[in-house]
Scaffold this motif. Structure first.
Motif, short mmCIF file in Angstrom:
data_model
loop_
_atom_site.label_atom_id
_atom_site.label_comp_id
_atom_site.label_asym_id
_atom_site.label_seq_id
_atom_site.Cartn_x
_atom_site.Cartn_y
_atom_site.Cartn_z
N ALA A 58 0.84 -1.20 0.00
CA ALA A 58 0.00 0.00 0.00
C ALA A 58 0.88 1.25 0.00
O ALA A 58 1.97 1.25 0.55
CB ALA A 58 -0.90 -0.01 1.22
N ARG A 59 0.37 2.30 -0.62
CA ARG A 59 1.10 3.58 -0.64
C ARG A 59 1.20 4.15 0.77
O ARG A 59 0.33 3.85 1.61
CB ARG A 59 0.33 4.58 -1.52
N PHE A 62 -1.97 5.56 2.16
CA PHE A 62 -3.15 4.70 2.01
C PHE A 62 -4.10 4.85 3.21
O PHE A 62 -5.30 5.09 3.05
CB PHE A 62 -2.71 3.24 1.85
N VAL B 39 -3.99 -4.86 -0.59
CA VAL B 39 -3.46 -4.33 -1.86
C VAL B 39 -2.84 -5.46 -2.68
O VAL B 39 -3.07 -5.57 -3.89
CB VAL B 39 -2.44 -3.19 -1.60
N GLN B 53 -4.35 0.04 -5.66
CA GLN B 53 -4.47 0.93 -4.49
C GLN B 53 -5.91 1.45 -4.38
O GLN B 53 -6.51 1.42 -3.30
CB GLN B 53 -3.53 2.14 -4.63
#
Lengths: 181, 196
Positions: A58-59, A62, B39, B53
């Motif tokens: 995940a970023r 997120f 994810v 995402q």
């Protein structure tokens, strides 16, 4: 950052951290980007070892993105949520018990119905009983009627009367029984 | 071998309960806990890390909306995974429909040929990085002291619990905990420059 905290992160990744500590670690991760980033790298390592490919994670923003969207959603207010869950589990457990009891009853019924019929000899023997004797034969219910059984039971358990404590309140069954006498 | 410990499920139950009783911040903790896994899971379907995402975020929002009716009949994470998979599948279906619509609009055989389909969207650069990451991890593992290497391999490849590894390696659980952590730390030191 302390090794202790990092070791807990490693335990957390392996589901080996007790819930209170895991909860506290998650709280810390909210505010420490470094901690969250280390978890991400540990997960990349874990995934790569198992799958022979680098994982997608995940970023960094997120959680913040989801959190801001959740803020716009209505807040749940289910005060009985815990009780409901316990009740549901008890309900499920009582269902299991009922299912077992029903199975036992069905087996008993099937076993009973599949028992061999009485043989012809027995039928012939009973047929030889004189008619007068057969007419006078009494079943246990005839000899000891149900009403009599109930009366005996009530008298035997009427400790209040025998002890002379019947001052005020009397159960309905006792009152009706003694008034009939 | 266990896949998801009772302790982890207990934590999830507590957090879900807090959310159901009005504590939205508890949901953040569930997102922190499962973000990477979701994810990753979604990416297996959509095969595009950037879109994964967004789809994963959508899955978390859907899960929040459905949390009021979550009664704990299954573990939270299996429930969340189901939602994520369904969200990913729905996304793929809508993407596919979108592509078909475009095809009808353009009515051009050449464009039709070049339209993005449902195949993987890995770029060569991303694939190269992925291979480099895997190689770095393998090299780092090979250089670990034997006891650390065995401990982390039993954990990662065999899925053994710390207790089981302790029995297998005939050492205290605390030692296993420490060996696995030290192994990860050593690999991470090699990996960190690649991921930054």
């Amino acid at each position: 950052m302390h090794d202790d905290l990092m070791q807990k992160l490693s335990q957390f990744l392996d589901d080996e951290l007790p819930p209170p500590e895991a909860s506290s670690l998650l709280q810390k991760m909210r505010n420490h980007a470094e901690l969250a980033d280390t978890l991400r790298r540990y997960q990349v390592i874990s995934h790569a070892l198992k799958n022979e490919e680098a994982s997608v994670s995940a970023r960094p923003d997120f959680v913040a993105s989801v959190s801001s969207r959740i803020q716009q959603e209505p807040t749940y207010l289910i005060p009985n949520a815990a009780r409901h869950r316990v009740r549901h589990r008890r309900f499920a457990r009582s269902h299991k018990i009922a299912a077992v009891a029903a199975s036992v009853a069905v087996i008993a019924f099937v076993a009973h119905t599949q028992r061999p019929e009485p043989t012809g000899k027995v039928q012939v023997a009973s047929a030889k009983v004189p008619a007068a004797q057969a007419a006078s034969a009494k079943t246990p219910q005839d000899l000891y009627p149900v009403n009599q059984q109930i009366n005996d039971y009530l008298q035997a358990h009427s400790s209040i009367y025998t002890n002379g404590q019947a001052d005020e309140f009397q159960p309905y069954a006792q009152v009706t029984h003694y008034s009939q006498k | 071998m266990k896949s998801h410990s009772r302790a982890s499920e207990q934590l999830d139950e507590d957090l879900v309960l807090r959310v159901q009783q009005g504590d939205k911040s508890a949901y953040d903790l569930l997102v922190i806990k499962y973000q990477h896994k979701i994810v990753q899971l979604v990416n297996r379907y959509v095969k595009d890390p950037s879109e994964a995402q967004d789809v994963a975020q959508e899955a978390f929002i859907k899960a929040y909306r459905a949390l009021g009716s979550f009664r704990g009949e299954s573990a939270f994470y299996t429930w969340l995974y189901r939602i994520a998979i369904n969200t990913a599948k729905n996304y793929l279906m809508s993407r596919s429909r979108r592509n078909v619509d475009m095809q009808v609009d353009v009515q051009d055989a050449e464009v039709y040929e070049n339209l993005p389909q449902l195949q993987g969207q890995e770029t060569p650069e991303r694939e190269l990085l992925s291979r480099e990451i895997v190689e770095t991890i393998k090299t780092a593992i090979a250089k670990l002291p034997e006891e650390m290497r065995i401990a982390i391999m039993l954990r990662e490849f065999e899925g053994m619990s710390y207790e089981e590894i302790a029995q297998a390696m005939d050492c205290p659980v605390g030692t296993v905990r420490s060996r696995i952590f030290r192994a990860r730390e050593a690999i991470d030191n090699k990996l960190n420059p690649l991921l930054d």
